[in-house]
Design a protein around this motif. Structure first.
Motif, PDB file in Angstrom:
ATOM      1  N   HIS A 139       5.401  -1.720  -3.331  1.00 57.74           N
ATOM      2  CA  HIS A 139       5.809  -0.964  -2.364  1.00 57.74           C
ATOM      3  C   HIS A 139       4.502  -0.397  -1.509  1.00 57.74           C
ATOM      4  O   HIS A 139       4.528  -0.420  -0.347  1.00 57.74           O
ATOM      5  N   SER A 140       3.462   0.045  -2.280  1.00 56.62           N
ATOM      6  CA  SER A 140       2.119   0.407  -1.555  1.00 56.62           C
ATOM      7  C   SER A 140       1.522  -0.599  -0.879  1.00 56.62           C
ATOM      8  O   SER A 140       1.202  -0.373   0.414  1.00 56.62           O
ATOM      9  N   ARG A 141       1.496  -1.943  -1.279  1.00 55.98           N
ATOM     10  CA  ARG A 141       0.974  -3.163  -0.482  1.00 55.98           C
ATOM     11  C   ARG A 141       1.589  -3.278   0.709  1.00 55.98           C
ATOM     12  O   ARG A 141       1.088  -3.394   1.602  1.00 55.98           O
ATOM     13  N   VAL A 142       3.071  -3.246   0.691  1.00 56.22           N
ATOM     14  CA  VAL A 142       3.698  -3.551   2.033  1.00 56.22           C
ATOM     15  C   VAL A 142       3.353  -2.523   2.863  1.00 56.22           C
ATOM     16  O   VAL A 142       3.218  -2.662   4.095  1.00 56.22           O
ATOM     17  N   LEU A 143       3.444  -1.072   2.644  1.00 51.50           N
ATOM     18  CA  LEU A 143       3.270   0.100   3.604  1.00 51.50           C
ATOM     19  C   LEU A 143       1.785  -0.107   3.878  1.00 51.50           C
ATOM     20  O   LEU A 143       1.721  -0.055   5.250  1.00 51.50           O
ATOM     21  N   HIS A 144       1.053  -0.220   3.223  1.00 50.92           N
ATOM     22  CA  HIS A 144      -0.267  -0.575   3.909  1.00 50.92           C
ATOM     23  C   HIS A 144      -0.600  -1.738   4.673  1.00 50.92           C
ATOM     24  O   HIS A 144      -1.119  -1.639   5.685  1.00 50.92           O
ATOM     25  N   ALA A 145       0.243  -2.559   4.445  1.00 54.12           N
ATOM     26  CA  ALA A 145      -0.158  -3.906   5.076  1.00 54.12           C
ATOM     27  C   ALA A 145       0.682  -3.714   6.538  1.00 54.12           C
ATOM     28  O   ALA A 145       0.202  -4.080   7.574  1.00 54.12           O
ATOM     29  N   LEU A 146       1.625  -3.036   6.623  1.00 57.37           N
ATOM     30  CA  LEU A 146       2.595  -2.581   7.730  1.00 57.37           C
ATOM     31  C   LEU A 146       1.521  -1.713   8.669  1.00 57.37           C
ATOM     32  O   LEU A 146       1.682  -1.851   9.891  1.00 57.37           O
ATOM     33  N   ALA A 147       0.786  -0.690   8.068  1.00 55.50           N
ATOM     34  CA  ALA A 147       0.083   0.203   8.700  1.00 55.50           C
ATOM     35  C   ALA A 147      -1.233  -0.571   9.239  1.00 55.50           C
ATOM     36  O   ALA A 147      -1.763  -0.201  10.318  1.00 55.50           O
ATOM     37  N   ASP A 148      -1.684  -1.514   8.649  1.00 59.21           N
ATOM     38  CA  ASP A 148      -2.791  -2.280   9.229  1.00 59.21           C
ATOM     39  C   ASP A 148      -2.497  -3.242  10.301  1.00 59.21           C
ATOM     40  O   ASP A 148      -3.203  -3.366  11.297  1.00 59.21           O
ATOM     41  N   ASP A 149      -1.480  -4.303  10.017  1.00 58.27           N
ATOM     42  CA  ASP A 149      -1.720  -5.351  10.842  1.00 58.27           C
ATOM     43  C   ASP A 149      -0.363  -6.263  10.802  1.00 58.27           C
ATOM     44  O   ASP A 149      -0.321  -7.192  11.484  1.00 58.27           O
ATOM     45  N   SER A 150       0.629  -6.048  10.118  1.00 54.97           N
ATOM     46  CA  SER A 150       1.561  -6.817   9.542  1.00 54.97           C
ATOM     47  C   SER A 150       2.694  -6.719  10.398  1.00 54.97           C
ATOM     48  O   SER A 150       4.113  -7.016   9.755  1.00 54.97           O
ATOM     49  N   VAL A 151       2.945  -6.307  11.378  1.00 54.73           N
ATOM     50  CA  VAL A 151       4.144  -6.208  12.271  1.00 54.73           C
ATOM     51  C   VAL A 151       3.875  -7.304  13.397  1.00 54.73           C
ATOM     52  O   VAL A 151       2.863  -7.177  14.175  1.00 54.73           O
ATOM     53  N   PRO A 152       5.155  -7.566  13.979  1.00 53.24           N
ATOM     54  CA  PRO A 152       6.410  -7.409  13.343  1.00 53.24           C
ATOM     55  C   PRO A 152       6.624  -8.003  12.234  1.00 53.24           C
ATOM     56  O   PRO A 152       5.940  -8.987  11.776  1.00 53.24           O
ATOM     57  N   ALA A 153       7.534  -7.325  11.150  1.00 54.29           N
ATOM     58  CA  ALA A 153       7.521  -7.677   9.987  1.00 54.29           C
ATOM     59  C   ALA A 153       9.444  -8.187   9.507  1.00 54.29           C
ATOM     60  O   ALA A 153       9.957  -7.309  10.108  1.00 54.29           O
ATOM     61  N   LEU A 154       9.450  -8.884   8.820  1.00 55.70           N
ATOM     62  CA  LEU A 154      10.933  -9.377   8.312  1.00 55.70           C
ATOM     63  C   LEU A 154      10.644  -9.143   6.509  1.00 55.70           C
ATOM     64  O   LEU A 154       9.918  -9.662   6.039  1.00 55.70           O
ATOM     65  N   MET A 155      11.533  -8.178   6.149  1.00 57.57           N
ATOM     66  CA  MET A 155      11.623  -8.115   4.601  1.00 57.57           C
ATOM     67  C   MET A 155      12.916  -8.678   4.063  1.00 57.57           C
ATOM     68  O   MET A 155      14.172  -8.429   4.824  1.00 57.57           O
TER      69      MET A 155
END
Length: 265
Positions: A139-155
């Motif tokens: 979950h930490s990896r997901v949130l850090h990825a979203l904060a950095d560059d990974s949006v738009p995202a689908l989970m």
């Protein structure tokens, strides 16, 4: 620029439980931006039209929370051009393998033995607690990825209800979304057109009788008590959500603010 609320929600032919998480309110009066965070069941059975729609979303990353056993059963996700696929299993393939084999192949007596008298719901509650408590690195990896560059995202996971549901809920908590709104979004997975299609061996007469389906319901329902159990596990382990985010998920105030800037209006 604030995106408009979609006029209709697409009902995809081969992808269950797809939806945009946009519009949910935060405690400070903001809202989750449309078009940046989506959730669904697996993409393995997406039709060509489904894939074309998903490609049109401009996704940066698809987070797949299925394990290898899930992927063997359902198949790999369809490939979407230019989209990064990140597999972060939130359950061990060996964890409950015998249980899920009986769910798919067991007869009525076996299903009664493992699911009757509240045993099915109890198993779901224990699973939600375990994922929150033990899958902090993922979950930490997901949130850090979203904060950095990974949006738009689908989970997504298999049904888009449990593992993806918890991950979406954790993300929404980090954004400061109102708790009631988090639960309400989770419960949307109960809509008939969103529910996972249970695969059972045998003929329809024997595999999908009313009693069998009633026994299976706790496994395929989205129940508020399941998500509340995850919240309780956070509070029991870390004391409160802020401490969970800071210590459990290593989310600094700066990273949390970047997350909010990317995902909130």
């Amino acid at each position: 620029m604030t995106q408009q609320v979609p006029s209709t929600e697409p009902e995809l032919a081969g992808v269950r439980n797809f939806r945009d998480v946009g519009g949910l309110p935060t405690t400070d009066g903001r809202r989750v931006r449309y078009g940046v965070l989506f959730r669904s069941g697996h993409l393995a059975h997406a039709t060509e039209d489904d894939a074309a729609f998903l490609a049109s979303l401009g996704l940066h990353t698809v987070f797949d929370f299925r394990n290898t056993a899930d992927q063997r059963l359902e198949g790999p996700d369809v490939e979407l051009p230019g989209v990064r696929n990140v597999n972060l299993p939130l359950s061990d393939p060996a964890d409950g393998a015998e249980f899920w084999t009986m769910v798919r192949d067991g007869d009525l007596d076996q299903l009664r033995a493992i699911l009757d008298d509240g045993k099915g719901a109890a198993r779901m509650i224990a699973s939600y607690r375990k994922i929150v408590r033990e899958r902090t690195a993922e979950h930490s990896r997901v949130l850090h990825a979203l904060a950095d560059d990974s949006v738009p995202a689908l989970m997504h996971c298999a049904a888009g209800k449990d593992r993806a549901g918890i991950s979406i809920a954790v993300t929404l908590l980090a954004l400061g979304v109102e708790r009631d709104a988090v639960v309400a979004d989770y419960l949307e997975s109960n809509a008939t057109h969103r529910r996972y299609k249970v695969r059972r061996s045998g003929s329809a007469d024997s595999a999908y009788t009313p009693e069998v389906m009633e026994l299976l319901d706790p496994l395929f329902d989205a129940r508020a008590e399941y998500l509340e159990a995850a919240f309780e596990s956070i509070e029991e382990t870390w004391g409160d959500v802020d401490t969970y985010l800071r210590q459990g998920l290593d989310l600094s105030p700066g990273t949390r603010e970047r997350l909010r800037e990317r995902l909130l209006d």
